[in-house]
Design a protein around this motif. Structure first.
Motif, PDB file in Angstrom:
ATOM      1  N   ASN A 220       0.826  -1.205   0.000  1.00  0.00           N
ATOM      2  CA  ASN A 220       0.000   0.000   0.000  1.00  0.00           C
ATOM      3  C   ASN A 220       0.864   1.261   0.000  1.00  0.00           C
ATOM      4  OD1 ASN A 220      -2.396  -1.440   0.004  1.00  0.00           O
ATOM      5  ND2 ASN A 220      -2.576  -1.452   2.234  1.00  0.00           N
ATOM      6  N   PHE A 221       1.965   1.235   0.723  1.00  0.00           N
ATOM      7  CA  PHE A 221       2.865   2.384   0.726  1.00  0.00           C
ATOM      8  C   PHE A 221       3.442   2.604  -0.672  1.00  0.00           C
ATOM      9  CE2 PHE A 221       6.930   4.566   1.492  1.00  0.00           C
ATOM     10  CZ  PHE A 221       6.516   5.596   2.328  1.00  0.00           C
ATOM     11  N   TYR A 222       3.829   1.526  -1.317  1.00  0.00           N
ATOM     12  CA  TYR A 222       4.370   1.616  -2.677  1.00  0.00           C
ATOM     13  C   TYR A 222       3.313   2.176  -3.639  1.00  0.00           C
ATOM     14  CZ  TYR A 222       6.366   0.094  -7.139  1.00  0.00           C
ATOM     15  OH  TYR A 222       6.849   0.056  -8.424  1.00  0.00           O
ATOM     16  N   GLN A 223       2.098   1.676  -3.545  1.00  0.00           N
ATOM     17  CA  GLN A 223       1.031   2.137  -4.442  1.00  0.00           C
ATOM     18  C   GLN A 223       0.760   3.624  -4.261  1.00  0.00           C
ATOM     19  OE1 GLN A 223       0.679  -0.216  -6.953  1.00  0.00           O
ATOM     20  NE2 GLN A 223      -1.518   0.180  -6.814  1.00  0.00           N
ATOM     21  N   SER A 224       0.911   4.109  -3.052  1.00  0.00           N
ATOM     22  CA  SER A 224       0.614   5.516  -2.776  1.00  0.00           C
ATOM     23  C   SER A 224       1.706   6.458  -3.260  1.00  0.00           C
ATOM     24  CB  SER A 224       0.413   5.718  -1.266  1.00  0.00           C
ATOM     25  OG  SER A 224      -0.701   4.984  -0.799  1.00  0.00           O
ATOM     26  N   TYR A 225       2.971   6.047  -3.150  1.00  0.00           N
ATOM     27  CA  TYR A 225       4.056   7.009  -3.327  1.00  0.00           C
ATOM     28  C   TYR A 225       5.044   6.688  -4.444  1.00  0.00           C
ATOM     29  CZ  TYR A 225       2.294   8.709   1.099  1.00  0.00           C
ATOM     30  OH  TYR A 225       1.475   9.206   2.080  1.00  0.00           O
ATOM     31  N   TYR A 226       5.099   5.453  -4.914  1.00  0.00           N
ATOM     32  CA  TYR A 226       6.083   5.103  -5.948  1.00  0.00           C
ATOM     33  C   TYR A 226       5.399   5.063  -7.305  1.00  0.00           C
ATOM     34  CZ  TYR A 226       9.342   4.322  -2.209  1.00  0.00           C
ATOM     35  OH  TYR A 226      10.151   4.514  -1.122  1.00  0.00           O
ATOM     36  N   ALA A 227       4.927   6.234  -7.706  1.00  0.00           N
ATOM     37  CA  ALA A 227       4.192   6.391  -8.956  1.00  0.00           C
ATOM     38  C   ALA A 227       4.907   7.414  -9.828  1.00  0.00           C
ATOM     39  CB  ALA A 227       2.760   6.856  -8.667  1.00  0.00           C
ATOM     40  N   PRO A 228       4.726   7.343 -11.145  1.00  0.00           N
ATOM     41  CA  PRO A 228       5.360   8.335 -12.022  1.00  0.00           C
ATOM     42  C   PRO A 228       5.034   9.780 -11.625  1.00  0.00           C
ATOM     43  CG  PRO A 228       4.473   6.540 -13.324  1.00  0.00           C
ATOM     44  CD  PRO A 228       4.006   6.307 -11.914  1.00  0.00           C
ATOM     45  N   SER A 229       3.800  10.020 -11.186  1.00  0.00           N
ATOM     46  CA  SER A 229       3.396  11.379 -10.833  1.00  0.00           C
ATOM     47  C   SER A 229       4.088  11.896  -9.587  1.00  0.00           C
ATOM     48  CB  SER A 229       1.878  11.428 -10.621  1.00  0.00           C
ATOM     49  OG  SER A 229       1.504  10.568  -9.556  1.00  0.00           O
ATOM     50  N   ASN A 230       4.722  10.992  -8.825  1.00  0.00           N
ATOM     51  CA  ASN A 230       5.410  11.386  -7.601  1.00  0.00           C
ATOM     52  C   ASN A 230       6.915  11.190  -7.731  1.00  0.00           C
ATOM     53  OD1 ASN A 230       5.010  12.444  -4.942  1.00  0.00           O
ATOM     54  ND2 ASN A 230       5.586  10.457  -4.098  1.00  0.00           N
ATOM     55  N   ALA A 231       7.409  11.244  -8.969  1.00  0.00           N
ATOM     56  CA  ALA A 231       8.834  11.004  -9.223  1.00  0.00           C
ATOM     57  C   ALA A 231       9.368  12.006 -10.239  1.00  0.00           C
ATOM     58  CB  ALA A 231       9.047   9.585  -9.739  1.00  0.00           C
ATOM     59  N   THR A 232      10.672  12.225 -10.168  1.00  0.00           N
ATOM     60  CA  THR A 232      11.369  13.087 -11.129  1.00  0.00           C
ATOM     61  C   THR A 232      12.654  12.398 -11.541  1.00  0.00           C
ATOM     62  OG1 THR A 232      10.510  15.066 -10.022  1.00  0.00           O
ATOM     63  CG2 THR A 232      12.359  15.363 -11.543  1.00  0.00           C
ATOM     64  N   ILE A 233      12.880  12.298 -12.850  1.00  0.00           N
ATOM     65  CA  ILE A 233      14.122  11.712 -13.347  1.00  0.00           C
ATOM     66  C   ILE A 233      14.975  12.804 -13.973  1.00  0.00           C
ATOM     67  CG2 ILE A 233      13.108  11.079 -15.601  1.00  0.00           C
ATOM     68  CD1 ILE A 233      14.949   8.564 -15.473  1.00  0.00           C
ATOM     69  N   ALA A 234      16.231  12.857 -13.554  1.00  0.00           N
ATOM     70  CA  ALA A 234      17.179  13.840 -14.089  1.00  0.00           C
ATOM     71  C   ALA A 234      18.298  13.113 -14.820  1.00  0.00           C
ATOM     72  CB  ALA A 234      17.747  14.694 -12.967  1.00  0.00           C
ATOM     73  N   LEU A 235      18.601  13.571 -16.037  1.00  0.00           N
ATOM     74  CA  LEU A 235      19.718  13.041 -16.811  1.00  0.00           C
ATOM     75  C   LEU A 235      20.726  14.162 -17.031  1.00  0.00           C
ATOM     76  CD1 LEU A 235      17.920  11.024 -19.674  1.00  0.00           C
ATOM     77  CD2 LEU A 235      18.512  10.255 -17.371  1.00  0.00           C
ATOM     78  N   VAL A 236      21.992  13.877 -16.737  1.00  0.00           N
ATOM     79  CA  VAL A 236      23.062  14.836 -17.008  1.00  0.00           C
ATOM     80  C   VAL A 236      24.189  14.083 -17.695  1.00  0.00           C
ATOM     81  CG1 VAL A 236      24.780  16.399 -16.026  1.00  0.00           C
ATOM     82  CG2 VAL A 236      22.494  16.278 -15.016  1.00  0.00           C
ATOM     83  N   GLY A 237      24.610  14.603 -18.864  1.00  0.00           N
ATOM     84  CA  GLY A 237      25.740  13.961 -19.525  1.00  0.00           C
ATOM     85  C   GLY A 237      25.643  13.960 -21.032  1.00  0.00           C
TER      86      GLY A 237
END
Length: 462
Positions: A220-237
């Motif tokens: 349930n914790f994963y379903q609530s918070y580990y979603a694309p809408s609650n994440a940011t991906i940064a690429l540098v290089g």
């Protein structure tokens, strides 16, 4: 004072730096000082329409590598009383395999592809996962990150949970319960925050809560918070932004859209009267720790706290070190820091006494140094030295792509602006000695502090 030099270890490093204006500026600043730095990190920001994933891209073609840095905006700040340690537990579980990645294969796949700096960390306010890969392995890294973002629960079993639960419990024993001053460090957080506050205790969680966590609780914790809408991906290089966006859409675009969790309304109860606790530990030397609630991360007063911490207790030239260690010779070590957080930061002083020295003596000398600081303030030279040390540290951290990727993500979460670097530097540049003095006058008061006395087992605090 505070300046550092950069050593270029090989021709490849030199060539990479001189090909890249940002790296050349950083290398120069780390040699001549950062107080007058005017540096920005070029980036573009995007959002996947399909599920709300945030994307930050910063091209740097100096070396053929890419830093992949993924922040989930989830940490103990999102945990409930009695359900602590879940974010850190997932830091472990995310490396245990997902639908299309075998158990314990994440590290092996990336390592075999030439990746470095493969890891994850948890803080009170977020969890991050990162790796630096050769440019031609970017697609592999994105596939791995997308698989565990979208398909972890399909392979999460009670056996895996129990296995990593035991790993985390052992980590807690090593880092908290059996580590010198670990229990007293935890007691500080348990004293300055109420039990209902998400910063109560340690990021790793309590033994009781780890033991009580069920598979459904964790899912349930994963379903609530580990979603694309609650994440940011940064690429540098070394990548082409248009091609990178295509790859991100390819691997993340079809992941299920879940609503971004609403921020909680959490208030921190103020300290209106001193709280004092004594902790017995199997240590040889007594220690006194003092802490105050302090301004939140990236506010102007947060920067003033950093400067005050450096002047009071960072390094051998600091005031407390000079007084307690050199002059009075009553302390073994001194450490002062500003712990910057989203809801409520901490300003803390730790002093470890020399054998046989009474804690009352240490405490009186700490009070004397602080009162002198309040009455006369720091000198302009002290502020300048502290500023140079802090800014040099900040600028030096940008010389590697993974450092820049993590900072872009950090600024994005805490300020909403990945390009906050120049403003961040500006917080320190405009701080005066008078500003720092007034901050300490407002903040460092006996009636608003927590005091933790750590004494060797079997001895009385005095």
């Amino acid at each position: 004072p505070g300046h550092q030099k950069t050593t270029l270890s090989c021709y490849g490093d030199i060539k990479g730096i001189f090909m890249n204006p940002l790296l050349f500026t950083l290398a120069l600043l780390s040699t001549v000082g950062a107080a007058d730095a005017d540096v920005s990190i070029p980036f573009t920001r995007h959002t996947l329409e399909s599920n709300g994933l945030e994307i930050i891209l910063s091209e740097d073609h100096a070396l053929p590598v890419v830093a992949v840095n993924l922040w989930y905006h989830a940490g103990p700040i999102n945990e409930e009383p009695g359900r602590t340690g879940f974010a850190h537990l997932f830091e472990h579980l995310m490396f245990q395999g997902s639908k299309n990645v075998g158990d314990d294969q994440h590290f092996k796949i990336l390592s075999n592809a030439g990746a470095s700096r493969i890891n994850g960390t948890t803080s009170f306010d977020r969890t991050n996962y990162f790796e630096t890969v050769p440019s031609n392995q970017l697609e592999l890294a994105l596939w791995l990150e997308s698989d565990r973002m979208g398909f972890l629960l399909e392979t999460l079993t009670l056996e895996k949970l129990d296995n990593q639960r035991e790993v985390v419990k052992n980590e807690r024993r090593q880092s908290v319960e059996n580590r010198p001053y670990g229990p007293s460090g935890e007691k500080l957080f348990q004293t300055i925050f109420e039990k209902s506050h998400p910063y109560y205790g340690r990021i790793i969680g309590s033994m009781d809560d780890l033991n009580a966590a069920s598979l459904d609780d964790v899912k349930n914790f994963y379903q609530s918070y580990y979603a694309p809408s609650n994440a940011t991906i940064a690429l540098v290089g070394d990548f082409d932004s248009a091609e990178a966006l295509k790859l991100i859409k390819k691997y993340f675009g079809d992941l299920e859209r879940r609503e971004k969790p609403a921020p909680k309304e959490i208030k921190t109860a103020p300290i209106t009267a001193e709280k004092r606790v004594t902790v017995e530990e199997p240590v040889q030397l007594a220690r006194i720790s003092m802490a105050w609630h302090s301004p939140v991360a990236y506010s102007q007063d947060d920067a003033l706290c950093d400067l005050a911490a450096y002047i009071l207790g960072h390094g051998k030239s600091s005031r407390l070190y000079q007084r307690l260690v050199y002059e009075k010779q009553i302390a073994q070590s001194v450490n002062v820091y500003q712990y910057s957080l989203t809801l409520q930061s901490l300003f803390a002083i730790n002093v470890t006494a020399k054998a046989g020295v009474e804690m009352e003596t240490i405490e009186k000398e700490i009070a004397a140094v602080i009162n002198e600081f309040k009455n006369k303030g720091p000198t302009d030279r002290e502020v300048k030295r502290a500023r140079n040390q802090l800014l040099t540290q900040m600028v030096s951290g940008l010389q590697q792509v993974n450092g820049r990727a993590d900072l872009l993500n950090r600024y994005n979460q805490f300020t909403g602006d990945p390009g906050f670097f120049a403003k961040d530097l500006g917080r320190y540049k405009k701080a005066s000695a008078k500003d720092v003095q007034e901050l300490v006058k407002r903040l460092i008061k006996p009636e608003s502090r927590v005091v933790i006395l750590t004494v060797p087992k079997g001895e009385d605090a005095s």
